[in-house]
Write a protein that holds these residues in place. Structure first.
Motif, short mmCIF file in Angstrom:
data_model
loop_
_atom_site.label_atom_id
_atom_site.label_comp_id
_atom_site.label_asym_id
_atom_site.label_seq_id
_atom_site.Cartn_x
_atom_site.Cartn_y
_atom_site.Cartn_z
N LEU A 146 -17.43 152.59 34.84
CA LEU A 146 -18.18 151.53 34.22
C LEU A 146 -17.72 151.04 33.18
O LEU A 146 -17.54 149.70 32.66
N TYR A 147 -17.18 152.06 32.00
CA TYR A 147 -16.69 151.69 30.76
C TYR A 147 -15.63 152.68 30.29
O TYR A 147 -15.81 154.10 30.49
N PRO A 148 -14.49 152.36 30.22
CA PRO A 148 -14.29 150.77 30.05
C PRO A 148 -13.34 150.22 31.53
O PRO A 148 -12.93 149.13 31.51
N GLN A 151 -14.15 146.90 33.31
CA GLN A 151 -13.88 145.67 32.59
C GLN A 151 -12.78 145.52 31.60
O GLN A 151 -12.46 144.68 31.19
N LYS A 168 -17.93 143.39 33.83
CA LYS A 168 -18.73 144.02 32.99
C LYS A 168 -20.23 144.01 33.79
O LYS A 168 -20.84 143.22 34.02
N HIS A 170 -24.04 144.97 33.12
CA HIS A 170 -24.82 144.78 31.99
C HIS A 170 -25.91 145.87 32.04
O HIS A 170 -26.43 146.08 30.59
N GLN A 171 -26.46 146.46 33.02
CA GLN A 171 -27.56 147.40 32.86
C GLN A 171 -26.95 148.60 33.75
O GLN A 171 -26.60 148.41 34.91
N ILE A 172 -27.08 149.77 33.34
CA ILE A 172 -26.80 150.95 33.94
C ILE A 172 -27.80 151.78 33.76
O ILE A 172 -28.41 152.43 32.77
N LEU A 237 -29.05 152.10 29.95
CA LEU A 237 -28.02 151.66 28.87
C LEU A 237 -27.79 150.11 29.28
O LEU A 237 -27.80 149.70 30.41
N GLU A 238 -28.10 149.45 28.02
CA GLU A 238 -27.76 148.06 28.17
C GLU A 238 -26.25 147.61 27.57
O GLU A 238 -26.15 148.01 26.39
N ASN A 239 -25.52 147.33 28.46
CA ASN A 239 -24.20 146.93 28.22
C ASN A 239 -24.08 145.55 27.77
O ASN A 239 -23.66 144.53 28.73
N ARG A 240 -24.07 145.25 26.48
CA ARG A 240 -24.11 143.82 26.28
C ARG A 240 -22.85 143.39 25.68
O ARG A 240 -21.98 144.15 25.31
#
Length: 240
Positions: A146-148, A151, A168, A170-172, A237-240
């Motif tokens: 999911l990160y990185p 994306q 990307k 946005h919510q995990i 987790l909010e991935n903004r």
């Protein structure tokens, strides 16, 4: 597509039945609200058989794998899940390898979900919980994907040749973490969760009645803390 209009979710789990135990109430709630949900199951489910050692063999493992996959598909139909993908890594031997990470990045980029549910990559030192090494490996691989990686175009550039562009999430939603910060009200979907779990006959067997009572008690206790009937807990987790 904007986040508001992207109603696609991905659920990454180690084994068939992991999602039903942990978050099926949430999944049913999402599908009822029009979300398109895809499962990715990392292993082949071939180690979830009885304790009788006389039955441990290649043919039995193959039979068990096919059975558990069929049960998972049946549970997905009950929940309204659109698609289930099996990566077929050997059950019991899952590791957060670059190969597994790439396979997960491939699915994240293909599906382009706004939300992902995955297992916790961390141990919880609580005697009431049991942590399977495959669960931890699936959580670690999912978080790394999911990160990185998902994306980042520089990670697994070979996926670009497959037409899979960076995406990307946005919510995990992290399932069964040491610390929770988000509660999902599953009061309206708890019975559907039980129906989906019952589809895993090879796993719940004759003990389903006792399992049902335990789950009612646990989800009710969690819900009471938040003035609702039944709840599931996550770290969001909010991935903004």
């Amino acid at each position: 597509m904007s986040q508001e209009h992207n109603k696609r979710a991905l659920v990454v789990m180690a084994h068939p039945d992991d999602a039903e135990y942990g978050c099926a109430g949430t999944i049913a709630k999402w599908t009822q609200a029009g979300w398109q949900v895809t499962y990715v199951i990392c292993t082949d489910g071939s180690s979830g058989g009885p304790d009788d050692t006389s039955q441990v063999g290649l043919q039995e493992r193959q039979r068990l794998s096919a059975c558990r996959k069929a049960e998972q598909r049946a549970a997905c139909r009950i929940l309204g899940v659109s698609e289930v993908i099996f990566l077929d890594y050997p059950d019991g031997l899952l590791e957060p390898t670059p190969a597994l990470r790439r396979d997960l990045v491939r699915q994240i980029r293909r599906i382009q979900p706004a939300r992902v549910i995955c297992q916790s990559p961390e141990y919880c030192w609580d005697a009431r919980r049991r942590y399977h090494a495959d669960h931890l490996a699936a959580g670690q691989a999912a978080m790394a994907a999911l990160y990185p990686a998902a994306q980042n175009p520089w990670d697994f550039p070979e996926l670009l040749t497959e037409g899979l562009l960076p995406h990307k999430v946005h919510q995990i939603y992290i399932l069964r973490p040491p610390i929770c910060n988000y509660i999902e009200d599953i009061s309206e979907t708890f019975e559907i969760k039980l129906q989906a779990l019952h589809a895993h006959t090879s796993q719940v067997g004759s003990g389903f009645e006792q399992l049902t009572e335990r789950l009612r008690r646990e989800h009710r206790q969690l819900g009471v803390q938040h003035q609702i009937s039944y709840a599931e807990a996550f770290f969001l987790l909010e991935n903004r």
